[in-house]
Write a protein that holds these residues in place. Structure first.
Motif, PDB file in Angstrom:
ATOM      1  N   UNK A  34       0.811  -1.229   0.000  1.00  0.00           N
ATOM      2  CA  UNK A  34       0.000   0.000   0.000  1.00  0.00           C
ATOM      3  C   UNK A  34       0.843   1.278   0.000  1.00  0.00           C
ATOM      4  N   UNK A  35       2.027   1.257   0.661  1.00  0.00           N
ATOM      5  CA  UNK A  35       2.834   2.470   0.712  1.00  0.00           C
ATOM      6  C   UNK A  35       3.472   2.769  -0.640  1.00  0.00           C
ATOM      7  N   UNK A  36       4.034   1.746  -1.279  1.00  0.00           N
ATOM      8  CA  UNK A  36       4.547   1.964  -2.626  1.00  0.00           C
ATOM      9  C   UNK A  36       3.398   2.284  -3.585  1.00  0.00           C
ATOM     10  N   UNK A  37       2.219   1.731  -3.302  1.00  0.00           N
ATOM     11  CA  UNK A  37       1.056   2.091  -4.105  1.00  0.00           C
ATOM     12  C   UNK A  37       0.749   3.570  -3.988  1.00  0.00           C
ATOM     13  N   UNK A  38       0.889   4.131  -2.770  1.00  0.00           N
ATOM     14  CA  UNK A  38       0.663   5.567  -2.582  1.00  0.00           C
ATOM     15  C   UNK A  38       1.708   6.389  -3.328  1.00  0.00           C
ATOM     16  N   UNK A  39       2.974   5.923  -3.310  1.00  0.00           N
ATOM     17  CA  UNK A  39       4.024   6.622  -4.055  1.00  0.00           C
ATOM     18  C   UNK A  39       3.723   6.592  -5.547  1.00  0.00           C
ATOM     19  N   UNK A  40       3.352   5.414  -6.059  1.00  0.00           N
ATOM     20  CA  UNK A  40       3.054   5.268  -7.486  1.00  0.00           C
ATOM     21  C   UNK A  40       1.818   6.058  -7.890  1.00  0.00           C
ATOM     22  N   UNK A  41       0.980   6.351  -6.936  1.00  0.00           N
ATOM     23  CA  UNK A  41      -0.220   7.138  -7.212  1.00  0.00           C
ATOM     24  C   UNK A  41       0.075   8.637  -7.170  1.00  0.00           C
ATOM     25  N   UNK A  42       0.820   9.090  -6.159  1.00  0.00           N
ATOM     26  CA  UNK A  42       1.014  10.521  -5.954  1.00  0.00           C
ATOM     27  C   UNK A  42       2.110  11.106  -6.839  1.00  0.00           C
ATOM     28  N   UNK A  43       3.280  10.465  -6.857  1.00  0.00           N
ATOM     29  CA  UNK A  43       4.429  11.067  -7.525  1.00  0.00           C
ATOM     30  C   UNK A  43       4.228  11.217  -9.034  1.00  0.00           C
ATOM     31  N   UNK A  44       3.786  10.174  -9.759  1.00  0.00           N
ATOM     32  CA  UNK A  44       3.566  10.367 -11.198  1.00  0.00           C
ATOM     33  C   UNK A  44       2.495  11.412 -11.499  1.00  0.00           C
ATOM     34  N   UNK A  45       1.441  11.476 -10.668  1.00  0.00           N
ATOM     35  CA  UNK A  45       0.409  12.492 -10.877  1.00  0.00           C
ATOM     36  C   UNK A  45       0.996  13.884 -10.733  1.00  0.00           C
ATOM     37  N   UNK A  46       1.863  14.069  -9.728  1.00  0.00           N
ATOM     38  CA  UNK A  46       2.500  15.361  -9.551  1.00  0.00           C
ATOM     39  C   UNK A  46       3.415  15.727 -10.700  1.00  0.00           C
ATOM     40  N   UNK A  47       4.194  14.766 -11.177  1.00  0.00           N
ATOM     41  CA  UNK A  47       5.088  15.014 -12.312  1.00  0.00           C
ATOM     42  C   UNK A  47       4.290  15.379 -13.553  1.00  0.00           C
ATOM     43  N   UNK A  48       3.176  14.672 -13.783  1.00  0.00           N
ATOM     44  CA  UNK A  48       2.334  14.961 -14.946  1.00  0.00           C
ATOM     45  C   UNK A  48       1.817  16.388 -14.894  1.00  0.00           C
ATOM     46  N   UNK A  49       1.308  16.811 -13.743  1.00  0.00           N
ATOM     47  CA  UNK A  49       0.796  18.176 -13.615  1.00  0.00           C
ATOM     48  C   UNK A  49       1.924  19.201 -13.728  1.00  0.00           C
ATOM     49  N   UNK A  50       3.097  18.856 -13.211  1.00  0.00           N
ATOM     50  CA  UNK A  50       4.230  19.775 -13.314  1.00  0.00           C
ATOM     51  C   UNK A  50       4.652  19.948 -14.776  1.00  0.00           C
ATOM     52  N   UNK A  51       4.608  18.880 -15.564  1.00  0.00           N
ATOM     53  CA  UNK A  51       4.928  18.990 -16.984  1.00  0.00           C
ATOM     54  C   UNK A  51       3.917  19.874 -17.713  1.00  0.00           C
ATOM     55  N   UNK A  52       2.669  19.841 -17.257  1.00  0.00           N
ATOM     56  CA  UNK A  52       1.647  20.683 -17.880  1.00  0.00           C
ATOM     57  C   UNK A  52       1.842  22.159 -17.525  1.00  0.00           C
ATOM     58  N   UNK A  53       2.231  22.427 -16.290  1.00  0.00           N
ATOM     59  CA  UNK A  53       2.361  23.820 -15.858  1.00  0.00           C
ATOM     60  C   UNK A  53       3.753  24.388 -16.089  1.00  0.00           C
ATOM     61  N   UNK A  54       4.769  23.515 -16.013  1.00  0.00           N
ATOM     62  CA  UNK A  54       6.170  23.935 -16.177  1.00  0.00           C
ATOM     63  C   UNK A  54       6.525  25.079 -15.237  1.00  0.00           C
ATOM     64  N   UNK A  55       6.050  24.967 -14.005  1.00  0.00           N
ATOM     65  CA  UNK A  55       6.302  26.013 -13.012  1.00  0.00           C
ATOM     66  C   UNK A  55       6.786  25.379 -11.719  1.00  0.00           C
ATOM     67  N   UNK A  56       7.992  25.773 -11.279  1.00  0.00           N
ATOM     68  CA  UNK A  56       8.537  25.286 -10.023  1.00  0.00           C
ATOM     69  C   UNK A  56       8.171  26.245  -8.894  1.00  0.00           C
TER      70      UNK A  56
END
Length: 296
Positions: A34-56
């Motif tokens: 479940x913990x790695x499941x949470x990582x696989x759920x949160x981190x890729x979603x964040x990266x995807x949104x960051x690629x869309x916004x391109x804002x740090x």
């Protein structure tokens, strides 16, 4: 009123999507990670949104993102995992359903949003509906599990209110991306310590994680934070009661779980509580009172 309704419907995307994660997790995802499941759920979603916004993040938003990501994602997911291991799902879900009342009370000192009487009444009715819908027949709840569940609820409530307090002028996609990435990074060391390594994923699990990442995380959190920006914290908290309703309905339709009269009454009470707690209901009530007081 039309504008509020639009943001209510947008915010409702989040708890409905989160409610569907129970069925997806149960039928498609590996149960032992479940913990790695949470990582696989949160981190890729964040990266995807960051690629869309391109804002740090800039300036104070580096530490604000870490705080919000820890409260709303990292600590929340870890504590929910602990609660799920120690408590029956009905008790854990019922404890989490008290979050609307907690958000209303916390929003008073933190946001100067004084809780309205009808909103508190709606929260009470909705929580009662969840209590009836999920049932509380499980005996001897574990004290550590209760502490984990209550802590998850309180920390996420604080995190949501801080998100509303701090997010003015920040792009919602960027705000969500920073929190998801920070939260995923917070969970990662704990996942390595507890679970060792990521699970092997078969095709159904890959499809399940794609759904969780794109819909139940990226889209859901963007919708939730958008609702928080345009609605009061108490109103958004009430909308969150759609989470257990969705879980019960999907469990009954797809998982052959029990759906009887108590569940039906509970769902009706939840919807009644959400409607009663909306600002539009307060305005309608005030209009009716003024109309009755007019001389004939």
């Amino acid at each position: 009123m039309e504008g509020n309704l639009r943001w209510v419907l947008i915010a409702a995307i989040a708890p409905v999507a989160w409610g569907s994660t129970y069925v997806v997790t149960q039928h498609l995802l590996p149960a032992e990670s479940p913990l790695f499941g949470a990582v696989l759920r949160a981190f890729p979603a964040g990266i995807l949104l960051l690629l869309l916004t391109r804002t740090l993040p800039t300036g104070l938003w580096w530490w604000k993102s870490l705080v919000l990501g820890t409260l709303n994602i990292g600590a929340f997911f870890a504590l929910i995992y602990a609660a799920a291991q120690l408590l029956p799902s009905g008790i854990a879900s019922t404890l989490m359903a008290t979050s609307p009342a907690v958000m209303m009370l916390l929003a008073w000192p933190m946001l100067s949003e004084r809780p309205r009487a009808l909103a508190l009444l709606g929260a009470s009715i909705g929580i009662g509906g969840v209590f009836l819908m999920l049932g509380t027949g499980e005996a001897s709840p574990d004290a550590a599990g209760i502490l984990a569940s209550v802590s998850a609820m309180v920390l996420s409530s604080v995190g949501f209110i801080l998100t509303k307090k701090w997010s003015a002028g920040v792009n919602i996609l960027s705000l969500t991306a920073w929190q998801l990435i920070a939260g995923g990074l917070v969970i990662l060391p704990l996942a390595v310590i507890v679970e060792g390594g990521p699970p092997q994923l078969d095709p159904p699990a890959i499809l399940g994680f794609l759904y969780l990442t794109l819909v139940a995380t990226a889209l859901a959190y963007v919708a939730w934070f958008s609702g928080l920006r345009h609605l009061s914290a108490g109103t958004v908290g009430l909308i969150g009661l759609l989470n257990p309703v969705t879980g019960v309905l999907l469990g009954a339709s797809l998982g052959a779980e029990v759906f009887a009269l108590p569940q039906l009454i509970g769902i009706v009470l939840v919807f009644a509580g959400i409607v009663i707690g909306q600002p539009a209901a307060a305005r309608l009530f005030a209009t009716m009172r003024r109309t009755r007081r007019r001389p004939r």
